[in-house]
Design a protein around this motif. Sequence first.
Motif, PDB file in Angstrom:
ATOM      1  N   UNK A 174      35.067  37.565  41.757  1.00  0.00           N
ATOM      2  CA  UNK A 174      34.898  37.310  42.974  1.00  0.00           C
ATOM      3  C   UNK A 174      35.911  36.545  43.590  1.00  0.00           C
ATOM      4  N   UNK A 175      37.024  36.087  42.871  1.00  0.00           N
ATOM      5  CA  UNK A 175      38.028  35.182  43.504  1.00  0.00           C
ATOM      6  C   UNK A 175      39.213  35.065  42.619  1.00  0.00           C
ATOM      7  N   UNK A 176      40.226  34.455  43.401  1.00  0.00           N
ATOM      8  CA  UNK A 176      41.576  34.127  42.823  1.00  0.00           C
ATOM      9  C   UNK A 176      41.839  32.693  42.417  1.00  0.00           C
ATOM     10  N   UNK A 177      41.953  32.102  41.648  1.00  0.00           N
ATOM     11  CA  UNK A 177      42.033  30.636  41.416  1.00  0.00           C
ATOM     12  C   UNK A 177      43.409  30.464  41.211  1.00  0.00           C
ATOM     13  N   UNK A 178      44.208  29.523  41.830  1.00  0.00           N
ATOM     14  CA  UNK A 178      45.400  28.674  41.467  1.00  0.00           C
ATOM     15  C   UNK A 178      45.334  27.391  41.177  1.00  0.00           C
ATOM     16  N   UNK A 179      45.402  27.154  39.826  1.00  0.00           N
ATOM     17  CA  UNK A 179      45.298  25.653  39.375  1.00  0.00           C
ATOM     18  C   UNK A 179      46.596  24.872  38.713  1.00  0.00           C
ATOM     19  N   UNK A 180      46.852  23.706  39.194  1.00  0.00           N
ATOM     20  CA  UNK A 180      47.767  22.973  38.581  1.00  0.00           C
ATOM     21  C   UNK A 180      47.387  22.558  37.073  1.00  0.00           C
ATOM     22  N   UNK A 181      48.161  23.028  36.100  1.00  0.00           N
ATOM     23  CA  UNK A 181      47.814  22.727  34.646  1.00  0.00           C
ATOM     24  C   UNK A 181      48.122  21.127  34.267  1.00  0.00           C
TER      25      UNK A 181
END
Length: 179
Positions: free
Chosen positions: A79-86
Amino acid sequence: MSRRVQIDDAKNDDVPDGDSSPVEPDKLRKRDHINVPSHPFLMKLLNKQGDQIVLFADKVLKFTGSGKMKCRILLITDFAIYIVDPETDSLKRRIALAAVEKIYLSELSDNFLAVIIPTEYDLLIASARKNEIITAFVEAYELDVVSSNRFEYNAASDLVKEIEFEEVEGGVKTRILRK
């Protein structure tokens, strides 16, 4: 053959400990390069958003509007693209797949791809797993994938940049120019 990771907190006796995939864990985990189920923050985030299937997960380099490179976790679900700060376990951006118009990549063997989102600013990333990312996008949502050695993208809401790829001895030269 679809390779997807099913996210499920319930235990399955047929699956080895530490793997929450219900069927054929080795095949389903091929594009989960960070083992999403082992990251409680990512599991909580995906469950909160209602996403159940991870098509791709890995660390990538994201290019900011100012040209800086940031290490980010890229998650692609159905459903989506996630951009996460590790480093901070914080969600930086969630993009609905329906908002993505197309993906640009060069015709050369580099690691860049641009995700074009007409209603927002675009996403320029670099990953050695570029082909896996493209495959995950195409599986999730039928997108136009455009190969070109020169294309424009919106680096920010009011900033258009052009990226140019040129084959040179020993590799590929990449230039990012402000328009």
